[in-house]
Scaffold this motif. Structure first.
Motif, mmCIF file in Angstrom:
data_model
loop_
_atom_site.group_PDB
_atom_site.id
_atom_site.type_symbol
_atom_site.label_atom_id
_atom_site.label_comp_id
_atom_site.label_asym_id
_atom_site.label_seq_id
_atom_site.Cartn_x
_atom_site.Cartn_y
_atom_site.Cartn_z
ATOM 1 N N THR A 6 0.837 -1.209 0.000
ATOM 2 C CA THR A 6 0.000 0.000 0.000
ATOM 3 C C THR A 6 0.873 1.261 0.000
ATOM 4 O OG1 THR A 6 -0.049 0.029 2.407
ATOM 5 C CG2 THR A 6 -1.833 -1.145 1.295
ATOM 6 N N ALA A 7 0.248 2.360 -0.360
ATOM 7 C CA ALA A 7 0.983 3.625 -0.392
ATOM 8 C C ALA A 7 0.044 4.793 -0.114
ATOM 9 C CB ALA A 7 1.652 3.827 -1.743
ATOM 10 N N ALA A 8 0.647 5.899 0.303
ATOM 11 C CA ALA A 8 -0.067 7.170 0.428
ATOM 12 C C ALA A 8 0.777 8.260 -0.212
ATOM 13 C CB ALA A 8 -0.307 7.521 1.888
ATOM 14 N N MET A 9 0.103 9.293 -0.684
ATOM 15 C CA MET A 9 0.763 10.467 -1.258
ATOM 16 C C MET A 9 0.529 11.652 -0.328
ATOM 17 S SD MET A 9 2.330 12.021 -3.835
ATOM 18 C CE MET A 9 2.382 13.517 -4.835
ATOM 19 N N LEU A 10 1.571 12.437 -0.089
ATOM 20 C CA LEU A 10 1.440 13.662 0.709
ATOM 21 C C LEU A 10 1.991 14.825 -0.105
ATOM 22 C CD1 LEU A 10 0.818 15.174 3.327
ATOM 23 C CD2 LEU A 10 3.107 14.550 4.150
ATOM 24 N N VAL A 11 1.091 15.694 -0.545
ATOM 25 C CA VAL A 11 1.470 16.880 -1.311
ATOM 26 C C VAL A 11 1.646 18.036 -0.328
ATOM 27 C CG1 VAL A 11 0.730 18.513 -3.099
ATOM 28 C CG2 VAL A 11 0.155 16.069 -3.303
ATOM 29 N N THR A 34 -0.235 1.985 -9.833
ATOM 30 C CA THR A 34 -1.162 0.964 -10.320
ATOM 31 C C THR A 34 -0.430 -0.019 -11.237
ATOM 32 O OG1 THR A 34 -3.096 2.382 -10.085
ATOM 33 C CG2 THR A 34 -3.263 0.610 -11.712
ATOM 34 N N ARG A 35 0.397 0.524 -12.129
ATOM 35 C CA ARG A 35 1.166 -0.353 -13.029
ATOM 36 C C ARG A 35 2.169 -1.201 -12.263
ATOM 37 N NH1 ARG A 35 -0.066 3.534 -16.590
ATOM 38 N NH2 ARG A 35 1.320 5.113 -15.742
ATOM 39 N N HIS A 36 2.675 -0.695 -11.163
ATOM 40 C CA HIS A 36 3.710 -1.387 -10.397
ATOM 41 C C HIS A 36 3.110 -2.341 -9.366
ATOM 42 C CE1 HIS A 36 7.994 -1.602 -9.485
ATOM 43 N NE2 HIS A 36 7.730 -1.557 -8.195
ATOM 44 N N GLY A 37 1.789 -2.372 -9.250
ATOM 45 C CA GLY A 37 1.166 -3.288 -8.300
ATOM 46 C C GLY A 37 1.217 -2.808 -6.865
ATOM 47 N N ILE A 38 1.257 -1.496 -6.680
ATOM 48 C CA ILE A 38 1.180 -0.912 -5.335
ATOM 49 C C ILE A 38 -0.134 -0.144 -5.265
ATOM 50 C CG2 ILE A 38 2.212 0.784 -3.751
ATOM 51 C CD1 ILE A 38 4.949 0.044 -4.913
ATOM 52 N N THR A 39 -0.905 -0.360 -4.204
ATOM 53 C CA THR A 39 -2.229 0.244 -4.106
ATOM 54 C C THR A 39 -2.154 1.592 -3.394
ATOM 55 O OG1 THR A 39 -3.174 -1.970 -3.955
ATOM 56 C CG2 THR A 39 -4.600 -0.134 -3.315
ATOM 57 N N LEU A 40 -2.474 2.650 -4.120
ATOM 58 C CA LEU A 40 -2.526 3.983 -3.491
ATOM 59 C C LEU A 40 -3.833 4.062 -2.709
ATOM 60 C CD1 LEU A 40 -1.260 6.801 -3.141
ATOM 61 C CD2 LEU A 40 -2.494 7.522 -5.193
ATOM 62 N N ARG A 41 -3.729 4.175 -1.397
ATOM 63 C CA ARG A 41 -4.917 4.111 -0.549
ATOM 64 C C ARG A 41 -5.398 5.477 -0.088
ATOM 65 N NH1 ARG A 41 -4.911 -0.958 2.282
ATOM 66 N NH2 ARG A 41 -6.180 0.032 3.869
ATOM 67 N N GLU A 42 -4.536 6.457 -0.091
ATOM 68 C CA GLU A 42 -4.924 7.765 0.434
ATOM 69 C C GLU A 42 -3.984 8.822 -0.117
ATOM 70 O OE1 GLU A 42 -5.347 7.788 4.707
ATOM 71 O OE2 GLU A 42 -5.512 9.969 4.806
ATOM 72 N N ALA A 43 -4.508 10.026 -0.277
ATOM 73 C CA ALA A 43 -3.669 11.171 -0.631
ATOM 74 C C ALA A 43 -4.069 12.338 0.252
ATOM 75 C CB ALA A 43 -3.844 11.535 -2.105
ATOM 76 N N VAL A 163 12.894 5.822 -7.842
ATOM 77 C CA VAL A 163 12.496 5.105 -6.619
ATOM 78 C C VAL A 163 11.734 3.814 -6.914
ATOM 79 C CG1 VAL A 163 10.958 5.228 -4.601
ATOM 80 C CG2 VAL A 163 12.446 7.152 -5.150
ATOM 81 N N LEU A 164 10.815 3.863 -7.868
ATOM 82 C CA LEU A 164 9.891 2.731 -8.048
ATOM 83 C C LEU A 164 10.590 1.378 -8.243
ATOM 84 C CD1 LEU A 164 6.631 3.457 -10.059
ATOM 85 C CD2 LEU A 164 6.930 2.727 -7.695
ATOM 86 N N PRO A 165 11.656 1.318 -9.041
ATOM 87 C CA PRO A 165 12.290 0.008 -9.236
ATOM 88 C C PRO A 165 12.867 -0.581 -7.957
ATOM 89 C CG PRO A 165 12.993 1.562 -10.932
ATOM 90 C CD PRO A 165 12.261 2.362 -9.893
ATOM 91 N N THR A 166 13.072 0.258 -6.929
ATOM 92 C CA THR A 166 13.643 -0.242 -5.671
ATOM 93 C C THR A 166 12.573 -0.792 -4.736
ATOM 94 O OG1 THR A 166 13.438 1.824 -4.403
ATOM 95 C CG2 THR A 166 15.370 1.616 -5.835
ATOM 96 N N LEU A 167 11.299 -0.618 -5.096
ATOM 97 C CA LEU A 167 10.220 -1.025 -4.188
ATOM 98 C C LEU A 167 9.615 -2.350 -4.590
ATOM 99 C CD1 LEU A 167 8.347 2.389 -3.868
ATOM 100 C CD2 LEU A 167 10.136 1.446 -2.393
ATOM 101 N N THR A 168 9.140 -3.086 -3.587
ATOM 102 C CA THR A 168 8.455 -4.340 -3.844
ATOM 103 C C THR A 168 7.078 -4.053 -4.419
ATOM 104 O OG1 THR A 168 9.580 -5.295 -1.963
ATOM 105 C CG2 THR A 168 7.638 -6.469 -2.779
ATOM 106 N N GLY A 169 6.820 -4.553 -5.595
ATOM 107 C CA GLY A 169 5.500 -4.373 -6.203
ATOM 108 C C GLY A 169 4.649 -5.616 -6.005
ATOM 109 N N GLY A 170 3.457 -5.570 -6.513
ATOM 110 C CA GLY A 170 2.558 -6.716 -6.484
ATOM 111 C C GLY A 170 2.028 -6.946 -7.873
ATOM 112 N N ALA A 171 0.890 -7.593 -7.942
ATOM 113 C CA ALA A 171 0.273 -7.816 -9.243
ATOM 114 C C ALA A 171 -0.310 -6.489 -9.724
ATOM 115 C CB ALA A 171 -0.829 -8.855 -9.113
ATOM 116 N N PRO A 172 0.001 -6.092 -10.965
ATOM 117 C CA PRO A 172 -0.579 -4.831 -11.455
ATOM 118 C C PRO A 172 -2.093 -4.895 -11.414
ATOM 119 C CG PRO A 172 1.099 -5.664 -12.973
ATOM 120 C CD PRO A 172 0.852 -6.739 -11.959
ATOM 121 N N LEU A 173 -2.719 -3.787 -11.095
ATOM 122 C CA LEU A 173 -4.176 -3.717 -11.102
ATOM 123 C C LEU A 173 -4.627 -3.581 -12.554
ATOM 124 C CD1 LEU A 173 -6.698 -3.428 -9.221
ATOM 125 C CD2 LEU A 173 -6.477 -0.973 -9.557
ATOM 126 N N LEU A 174 -5.414 -4.551 -13.006
ATOM 127 C CA LEU A 174 -5.901 -4.538 -14.381
ATOM 128 C C LEU A 174 -7.323 -4.008 -14.405
ATOM 129 C CD1 LEU A 174 -4.626 -8.115 -15.313
ATOM 130 C CD2 LEU A 174 -3.468 -5.916 -15.677
#
Lengths: 243, 243
Positions: A6-11, A34-43, A163-174
C-alpha cells in the motif's frame, strides 16, 4: 495471492491549497503505482506548515507500506519539508558530504555560485538514502518508508522513476471498461447484483453527460485478467447496446 | 482582524486513487474558497471504503470550520458516501419526503422509471439540509459543518455555488506575483530576508524551467492590498530585471 503493498501520497504546498497551482503529481503517481502493483490508498495535501507536515507524515507512514511526498525541498525560506521529515522521525539533519559534492560540482560546471541558499538543498536527515535528480541535481531522499521528492512535475516524475524500481511491487491492477449510453439509475440494479457475484473484483460506475444525455462508464478492476474477462462478458450481455 | 474561517476537502473515490480519473474538484474549490475568504487548510482523497470515509470526515470536521466532500452520492452499489456520513455523525438515514418528491417529479417529467436504485438518492441523514442540484436534481446535503456533494465536476460546481453564499466568509486572500528569470537559489537569500520583514504576509517561490533556463514566480499573499503592494515594491527593487 498476497495483498499488494500500500501507499499514500502527501502533497506539501500552500500554492495547491490556495488554488494558484493545480497538483498534477498525485495523478501521475497513481498511474505509476497501479502499473507497479502498489495500491494507493490515500492522498493528502497540507500547507507549508511544520506541524501539519509532521502530523501527516507520521499518520501516513504508520499506516501504509510507502509514503511519497512532493514539494518543499528547494532553496527558499518556505522549503521546510526536509527538516520537518527529520523532526517527524526524531533524527538530526545536516549538510551531507555526498549531496554537497553533487551540488558543488553542478554549480561549478554552470559557473554559478553555490551559495548558502543552494547549500540548504544538501541538508539531508541522518540515515536517509539519496534519490537521484537527473534534472536539477538537488536530490530527494528516502527515510524509512518515506520518499521525499520535488514538487516541480518533471523532477517529481524523474524521482519516481528512480524510486519505483527499488520497491516491492505486487500484481498490477488490471481493468476493463464498458461505456453504456444510459444513466446510472437504469444500470445500478443489475450492475450491483453482478458486483455481488464477483467479490474478488472491484466494479465502479462513472457517470457522464454528453450532448445533454446521461451515460456511464462501467469499470471492472482486479489482478486476475481471466476473472475480469468473465465478468465483462456477463456485463456486456446485461447491456447489449453498450460499446 | 479575525482569522478567516477554515475548510478541508475530502474527495471520495477509488477512480482517483487508481489513476483512472483526475480530481479537478479540489482545484476548483480552492479557487472559490480563496475568493470567498475561507482558508482551505487540507485536502484528502480516500477510497470508496466506509471506514476510511468515516475516519476522515470525523478527523476533518473536528478540526476545520467547514468540510466539503465530493463523490459517492449516486445510485450505484459503490455510492456509499451518504450512509458513511450518517454513520460518522451517529444519526439514522432514510428516504426523505422532500428529496423523494424532487426526484419523483424529475423522472416523471422525463418519462423514466423512478426505480429502487434512483430512490437511493433520496436517502438523506436525519437533520441534514438539502443542497440544490440544478443539473441532475439528486440533491447533496449539509450535515453539521459537512457539505456532501457530487463528484461529477459540473454538478460539484453547481453545488458549491449553492452552498458558498450560505457560509461565513472572511477577507478574500489577495496575491501579486513577480516573474524572475533566475533560479530559486539566487533569489532565496534576499527573498527570505524580505519575507521575515513582512510576517503578516505569506511569500512563496515557485520554480519553473523554460527553454532549458530556470526561473521563479515569486508570490506575495495576504488580506491587506496596501501591505502587499508595499512588499511588492521592495521585491521589484531587489530584482530589477524581473517582469
Amino acid at each position: 495471492m498476497p495483498a499488494n503493498p500500500t501507499a499514500a501520497m502527501l502533497v506539501i504546498g500552500d500554492e495547491i491549497l490556495s488554488g494558484r497551482t493545480r497538483d498534477v503529481n498525485t495523478h501521475y503517481l497513481a498511474g505509476e503505482l497501479t502499473r507497479h502493483g502498489i495500491t494507493l490508498r490515500e492522498a493528502r495535501v497540507v500547507s507549508d506548515d511544520r506541524d501539519a507536515i509532521i502530523e501527516a507524515v507520521n499518520a501516513l507512514r504508520a499506516r501504509y507500506d510507502n509514503v511519497f511526498t512532493s514539494g518543499g525541498i528547494g532553496p527558499t525560506h518556505d522549503d521546510i519539508t526536509a527538516e520537518s521529515i527529520a523532526a517527524a522521525f526524531g533524527v538530526p539533519i545536516s549538510i551531507r558530504a555526498d549531496a554537497y559534492a553533487l551540488l558543488d560540482a553542478h554549480y561549478k560546471r554552470r559557473e554559478m555560485a553555490f551559495n548558502e541558499a543552494r547549500q540548504r538543498m544538501a541538508r539531508i536527515p541522518d540515515g536517509a538514502t539519496l534519490i537521484d535528480n537527473p534534472i536539477s541535481i538537488a536530490p530527494g531522499f528516502t527515510l524509512g518508508n518515506v520518499h521525499v521528492m520535488a514538487g516541480v512535475p518533471n523532477i517529481f516524475q524523474a524521482m519516481v522513476a528512480s524510486v519505483l524500481p527499488t520497491l516491492t511491487g505486487g500484481a498490477p491492477l488490471l481493468s476493463q471498461s464498458l461505456r453504456v449510453d444510459r444513466g446510472e439509475g437504469e444500470i445500478a440494479g443489475p450492475f450491483g447484483e453482478l458486483a455481488a457475484e464477483f467479490p474478488d473484483l472491484s466494479m465502479g460506475s462513472y457517470p457522464f453527460v454528453q450532448n445533454g444525455a446521461f451515460g456511464s462508464n462501467l469499470v471492472i478492476r482486479g489482478a486476475d485478467a481471466g476473472r475480469i474477462s468473465e465478468a465483462m462478458t456477463r456485463l456486456a450481455a446485461l447491456f447489449p447496446q453498450a460499446r
